[in-house]
Design an enzyme around this catalytic site. Structure first.
Site, PDB file in Angstrom:
ATOM      1  N   GLN A   1       0.790  -1.309   0.160  1.00 21.34           N
ATOM      2  CA  GLN A   1       0.124   0.032  -0.166  1.00 21.34           C
ATOM      3  C   GLN A   1       0.969   1.321  -0.068  1.00 21.34           C
ATOM      4  O   GLN A   1       1.596   1.577   0.887  1.00 21.34           O
ATOM      5  CB  GLN A   1      -1.101  -0.027   1.336  1.00 21.34           C
ATOM      6  CG  GLN A   1      -1.774   1.155   1.317  1.00 21.34           C
ATOM      7  CD  GLN A   1      -2.290   1.354   2.775  1.00 21.34           C
ATOM      8  OE1 GLN A   1      -1.837   0.985   3.823  1.00 21.34           O
ATOM      9  NE2 GLN A   1      -3.587   1.772   2.574  1.00 21.34           N
ATOM     10  N   GLY A   2       0.747   1.993  -1.046  1.00 21.60           N
ATOM     11  CA  GLY A   2       1.692   3.439  -1.042  1.00 21.60           C
ATOM     12  C   GLY A   2       0.680   4.684  -0.664  1.00 21.60           C
ATOM     13  O   GLY A   2       0.185   5.215  -1.643  1.00 21.60           O
TER      14      GLY A   2
ATOM     15  N   SER B   1       0.986   6.527   2.756  1.00 19.95           N
ATOM     16  CA  SER B   1       1.615   7.534   3.631  1.00 19.95           C
ATOM     17  C   SER B   1       3.052   8.200   2.923  1.00 19.95           C
ATOM     18  O   SER B   1       3.641   7.338   2.269  1.00 19.95           O
ATOM     19  CB  SER B   1       2.073   6.833   5.014  1.00 19.95           C
ATOM     20  OG  SER B   1       0.980   6.618   5.778  1.00 19.95           O
TER      21      SER B   1
ATOM     22  N   GLU C   1     -10.774  -0.776   5.933  1.00 25.23           N
ATOM     23  CA  GLU C   1      -9.440  -1.131   6.856  1.00 25.23           C
ATOM     24  C   GLU C   1     -10.036  -0.937   8.171  1.00 25.23           C
ATOM     25  O   GLU C   1      -9.371  -1.884   9.149  1.00 25.23           O
ATOM     26  CB  GLU C   1      -8.684  -0.274   6.486  1.00 25.23           C
ATOM     27  CG  GLU C   1      -7.192  -0.482   7.186  1.00 25.23           C
ATOM     28  CD  GLU C   1      -6.151   0.509   6.941  1.00 25.23           C
ATOM     29  OE1 GLU C   1      -6.239   1.754   6.372  1.00 25.23           O
ATOM     30  OE2 GLU C   1      -5.000   0.173   7.382  1.00 25.23           O
TER      31      GLU C   1
ATOM     32  N   SER D   1      -4.466   7.748  12.800  1.00 27.65           N
ATOM     33  CA  SER D   1      -4.355   7.498  14.227  1.00 27.65           C
ATOM     34  C   SER D   1      -5.712   7.726  14.932  1.00 27.65           C
ATOM     35  O   SER D   1      -6.657   8.078  14.679  1.00 27.65           O
ATOM     36  CB  SER D   1      -3.196   8.911  14.720  1.00 27.65           C
ATOM     37  OG  SER D   1      -4.071  10.110  14.636  1.00 27.65           O
TER      38      SER D   1
ATOM     39  N   GLU E   1      -6.355   9.640  17.399  1.00 27.44           N
ATOM     40  CA  GLU E   1      -6.725  11.106  17.462  1.00 27.44           C
ATOM     41  C   GLU E   1      -7.623  11.311  16.208  1.00 27.44           C
ATOM     42  O   GLU E   1      -8.605  12.032  16.255  1.00 27.44           O
ATOM     43  CB  GLU E   1      -5.543  11.936  17.360  1.00 27.44           C
ATOM     44  CG  GLU E   1      -4.648  11.820  18.602  1.00 27.44           C
ATOM     45  CD  GLU E   1      -3.714  10.706  18.507  1.00 27.44           C
ATOM     46  OE1 GLU E   1      -3.663  10.091  17.815  1.00 27.44           O
ATOM     47  OE2 GLU E   1      -2.933  10.822  19.609  1.00 27.44           O
TER      48      GLU E   1
END
Lengths: 397, 379, 397, 379
Positions: A126-127, A129, A244, A382, A384
């Site tokens: 998976q590209g 980030s 996901e 994240s 958050e």
């Protein structure tokens, strides 16, 4: 409402349990038991058995290779896999790019890519980030410039899990540099063997090589490998993120993790008693177990909602948040349980290194696993960010 | 009541801090750890001979600066700020602490050698079955003529691969967890019959499993009275526990500071992440934990000379609080850094690893809460 | 560094302990023991004894009526007061407006107001909060318009503690309606008996009448009752807030609170054992006690810093946050300890009502006190505001 | 597995919800509480006779709708959303539960009267020394001819001032905490020798201290077998515990919703406080606690018919989690409201009070964690 399985479901449970017992590779079992890192071939051996049986993609629509199991049957399946300590199948093809391709792809793309995902012949990564864009995915800077019937891609991706083994990767790239944030992004499938693709390992705190940097230098990607419309890749990305997040609750696997903690706590001594008799350690286990039950029934309620036609919505962020926190607590308890023997740093089992690890067998992976598992509240958006999502999309604030 | 440091103490801190800033940056530390012995012996020599730092907590008669617990605490705090892997805790706090407590010829002989950097001591006390109970000992020291013969297995002995001496707890009598029958020995690390299996630790030190196979040791290796060593061992472990808490103050202060710096320069969603209120409040909570760790460490340091029960309660209160703070500050630092925090390449992850090991060193938070309760909260 | 008291300090401790034992009003003691609400006269009886002795204002400079005690002596004094369960003196005069007046006031203001604060003849209240401005103090809207040598004040204040007894109040009012936020505010001393001042009770969850709304309608206030410059009242307000925060840690009083919890837990039965032998209840006490020690030594370090010339800075927010959390936890434990007998609602002891409360003596105030104490993380600048202050002023973010 | 409600269940929820919206706004509730009896008997009558709600969980033979635990749960959740002070828990869940379990003539006689609203039951089980141990009973029922004579003191009996019947636990044998010798009786609330001291509770109900002074009760007041009542009592208290958890789902959902609404309209520093990230995340955490409480309540409701050990473990898991959620959501609601949250004038404070009382009703979180551990985490 009822909790009991129907007779048909009980029969199904027996069937899958027997299948796993009879077909799970024995040598894979020993690699796991001894705490080795798993090779590509280790993962694939089990994948191929499931593919041959036709059970590799329970969540897919039947027309693309799914099985047509009910939500309850899928629940039973993941419970049984976890109870038997089976390695997971890699999610990048089966749970991530596969659903994107069968949902948004062209007939040609489906024909070209889905079979390799199912068979395991194609290993995906998976590209998403980038070094400058962590949770703020939309700020990505990797560029794809149209050149005839190709895109020329330049940029850098990071945290690319298992890219060292990958045949293909799905990438978010910027195709319109003037568009803002989430617009102007496209979803490309890139052959990892293409000239200009470089994969460099990132070693994480436990000493593992799981993630990588991927450098893309003038990589030529045929336009037909773009999924969905140009500049509309964010639609695929959002769809994929929601998928996901549901998987990420990892209830069945965490249940198995709690069982392992109990086993350790029954073995480790704490004064005159086993550690599990220490009321405070016991309480941490019971809190974990009860929180896991809460997560399980929240997931079941959510699945029931899905079955009733409500797709996985933003409340799946709840499953991500609580699921990841529970995974971390399991590793915290393991490290606490092993006492002094959390300290030895052991990354043996390399070529030619057959020395037995220090301390009890369950101890030597405790600290690395604890360190490594800090990632679960960071990746996939994240915690958050997940809370921001709930605030905005569920609570409307 | 008085909470001020002396001029000498201020000077010790400044000198050490300057020296470590010059010698112990993260790259240098990584190189030491990757080197053959896993450390740079020149640093230890310099601490001893150029800075006189190893004598800070010893009396002037022994060639030291006349300090004590406070000096150990402030040195450990500075070492924590660079996650130094020097064996100060083992050699000076534990070894030196035991020698100061028993005094006499052995102290007169060994302490000067500690001060000048020739002696490194490792503390072999933990056993696989013993967890944090200092009296849970199966290693035996059997009387044999004038001396003793040691047999047993000690686990996770930090600094053992570097040590010239081992400080060993062993049973000269009693059953496995008896309070009586425990003795403390200071022996030659290279004595015949000592088998070591060395390995690195997750926090960058070197440690060993040590197997004593009929190791003959002389009578004067015994520190204190035979069979009555437990109170002495409890005392030096309390002193070491507070020293580790002081180290934790340094480690967590740096975790907090590194997180602040990262959050100021890391941009997400068009602004530094330090502008997000949730992260701000988390960093405030980290700050408060660090400050309270400092307060508890000061409290316990000042109570190390009280009668055993009061000392133990104070030390356990301190460690219970500091363990939890180390966990919270470490985890918060990593979470705020995101992915980059769990790679080997940044210092922050290594501070986190040390903070994690500190949590359970000389007893987990739970262990110390329970000891505190036993001592102060009778039914 | 040293922890021990010097011989002089030990002598001082003995002196104050004896004084308290010999002089604390006996009837006040019984009012407290029986859990009555305290009357104005109850508070004043002890105030007057301290004033007569000259010990009413330990923190004040000697020239204004202080005692010249060292920080350690003040520490001993508050420990002894708490250990002997003495009622507190009202802070509004002694800890709040008094320091503002001797720091910023004119010689005439000092002469006029300080003696009444010290003697207790003047009961003060604080007019800060407004219905629209809670933690956002600077957004206040009460207006004072100059009219010759008077201000004419109009507006509404709220959460005004003990205003029902007050002779005087210190108020923040807006004197320049065009200035922004913290500018244009002045600090006025208002006689509560003035025409146009109306005090209305607010009843809080425990049934108490502690706080009030104060309505100001065309209240005429002489200009000479303005402290410091016109439109510079925020300077006084900030000064006062910092002073308020240090007192708010309430270490000595919380220590006494923990002792009371222990006593309850030794009395209450939990199965075959006293509640204090329940490991989890015991753990909550030990956590509280240890956190309180951390707070105590943080305050001592801060006092040592003050003694060394560093005034109470923004880190005093830490004392407020932790001090208030601890006060709340004490009330939580009390309520948990009393079990079923937390439920009866008892506000007897009114005129003509002499019935004994339901359940054990320590039980009937547990729930009201728990409810009431939620205020400690809200008032004096909520704990969220305190964290904002630390972030900005200490951490620089 | 199946997690859907039936049409009848959906209808029950809608009907009740609409009725309570019309009758049970905060002002009306406050007026009921301030009235002479502390409630409005017309509401109960309407629930029984206009809505048929009191029969939802009873069999059709008894004149009910044929439902059970799920109906009780959803009714309790709706009652929680308006912090209703109706004695549904005591009358239907506890009283009705006991009657359904024992069946026979007494059930046939009393259940129809519950359904039509003529009977109100209060559950007199707690004693001052007993805390949450259901077997810790000093109240005695001594055999006397064909009947019994009751003596003892029951504490904090919710709804007793309104009750026509008392459901009483008493010892017919054994010592204070024996498992055997416990019996359950359903008696006339106005029997001679019953002395009540009535008082309001902090959460708006009416309750009593009840003193039995030689109260003569007939033989047929005994429910189940003499001396073997504990399993029955444990069962109905488990059912009531889950019902209280369902109520808590309603209470906390409203605390959350009220907090959201307040935060959207309350301005500070120039914007609605709902824009502050720290408050946003807190409200997200409240949301997650409410959702998990619902999940646990569903789980436990569906397990009420399992064998005792499994049922108890499920109920304790549920209550342990729900107790903590009630505390967190309640405290967070008040903190987010600020001062206005702790005044009598806003509804939010009263929801908080009820949530607080729910925390410990039928056992605190600690009590239920311990029971869960006893049942599932053997050493």
């Amino acid at each position: 409402m009822q909790l009991e399985f129907s007779p048909a479901e009980i029969a199904f449970q027996k069937e899958v349990r027997t299948f796993i017992a009879e077909n799970y590779p024995q040598n894979l079992r020993s690699v796991q038991d001894e705490g080795h890192d798993l090779s590509k071939e280790d993962f694939l051996s089990w994948h191929r058995i499931l593919a041959k049986k036709g059970w590799i993609a329970p969540a897919w629509p039947v027309e693309y290779g799914g099985i047509g199991w009910t939500a309850t049957e899928r629940f039973i399946w993941s419970e049984e896999l976890a109870a038997a300590d089976c390695v997971g199948t890699m999610p990048f093809g089966l749970s991530m790019v596969g659903p994107v391709i069968y949902t948004f792809g062209t007939p040609e793309q489906k024909a070209k890519f889905l079979p390799g995902i199912l068979s395991g012949d194609d290993w995906w990564c998976q590209g998403y980030s980038e070094p400058g864009a962590g949770s703020d995915l939309a700020s990505l800077r990797t560029k794809a410039v149209r050149d005839g019937d190709h895109y020329v891609v330049n940029g850098q991706k990071t945290w690319t899990t298992m890219a060292q083994h990958a045949d293909w990767g799905f990438f978010l790239v910027r195709t319109d540099p003037d568009a803002k944030a989430q617009e102007g992004i496209s979803f490309l499938l890139i052959n990892m063997k293409s000239p200009g693709v470089t994969v460099r390992p990132i070693i994480t705190l436990g000493g593992e090589h799981e993630v990588n940097e991927v450098w893309l230098e003038d990589v030529r990607v045929p336009v037909e490998n773009r999924v969905y419309e140009e500049n509309k890749g964010w639609t695929c990305a959002k769809f994929l993120l929601a998928h996901e997040r549901t998987g990420i609750a990892a209830v069945a696997r965490s249940k198995r993790g709690v069982e392992k903690i109990k086993a350790i706590a029954r073995t480790e001594q704490d004064g005159d008693r086993p550690l599990i008799a220490n009321p405070f350690f016991k309480r941490k286990i019971s809190e974990l177990e009860i929180d896991l039950t809460a997560l399980e029934f929240t997931e079941l309620r959510s699945l029931a909602g899905e079955a009733a036609g409500k797709g996985p919505g933003p409340e799946s962020s709840l499953l991500k948040i609580k699921g990841s926190e529970i995974q971390q607590r399991i590793t915290e308890l393991a490290l606490e349980a092993v006492g002094h023997y959390g300290a030895p740093y052991f990354r043996g089992f390399g070529e030619g290194d057959n020395e037995h690890p220090i301390g009890p067998d369950y101890a030597h992976r405790a600290a690395p696993t604890y360190f490594n598992t800090r990632k679960t509240t960071i990746y996939g958006g994240s915690n958050e960010i997940q809370r921001n999502i709930i605030a905005k999309l569920v609570l409307g604030i | 009541m008085d909470f001020s440091y002396t001029e000498t103490q201020d000077m010790i801190r400044e000198t050490l801090s300057r020296f470590l800033a010059d010698t112990y940056d993260f790259d240098s530390r990584s190189k030491m750890i990757a080197s053959g012995t896993g450390r740079d012996p020149a640093i230890w020599k310099a601490l001893a001979q150029d800075l006189g730092m190893l004598g800070a907590s010893f009396s002037e008669e022994h060639g030291g600066l006349g300090g004590g617990y406070l000096e150990n605490a402030l040195i450990m705090e500075e070492l924590g700020k660079v996650i130094a892997i020097e064996p100060y805790l083992q050699t000076v706090v534990l070894g030196g602490g035991a020698l100061k407590a028993v005094g006499g010829a052995v102290a007169d002989a060994v302490i000067p050698e500690i001060i000048n950097g020739n002696v490194i001591i490792a503390f072999a006390y933990a056993e696989p079955q013993g967890r944090y109970n200092l009296a849970n000992i199966r290693t035996t020291a059997k009387k044999d003529g004038a001396g003793y013969v040691l047999n047993g297995h000690k686990g996770v002995v930090y600094a053992a691969p570097w040590a010239t001496h081992l400080l060993v707890t062993a049973r000269t009598g009693g059953a496995t967890t008896d309070v009586n029958g425990v003795s403390l020995f200071l022996i030659d690390a290279n004595a015949r019959g000592i088998v070591r299996r060395d390995y690195p630790t997750v926090d960058g030190f070197q440690a060993s499993e040590i197997y004593f196979e009929n190791v003959a040791i002389p009578a004067d290796a015994l520190l204190g009275d035979e069979g009555a060593g437990l109170p002495l061992i409890e005392r030096i472990v309390d002193e070491a526990t507070v020293a580790v808490c002081a180290e934790s103050c340094g480690v967590t202060a740096k975790l907090h500071q590194g997180t602040l710096e990262y959050a100021r320069q890391r941009n997400q969603f068009g602004q530094p992440i330090s502008r997000f209120q949730v992260l701000q409040h988390r960093m405030v909570d980290m700050f408060m934990e660090v400050e309270q760790s400092k307060s508890m460490t000061t409290m316990a340091t000042l109570k190390l000379d009280l009668p055993a029960a009061e000392r133990m309660a104070a030390v356990s209160a301190c460690k219970a609080k500091v363990s939890r703070s180390a966990k919270f500050v470490g985890q918060s630092a990593i979470q705020t850094h995101g992915g980059i925090g769990i790679t080997q390449e940044l210092a922050i992850g290594h501070f986190f690893k040390r903070a994690t090991m500190i949590e359970n060193q000389f007893g987990s938070a739970d262990h110390h809460y329970e000891r505190f309760e036993r001592l102060t909260l009778a039914d």
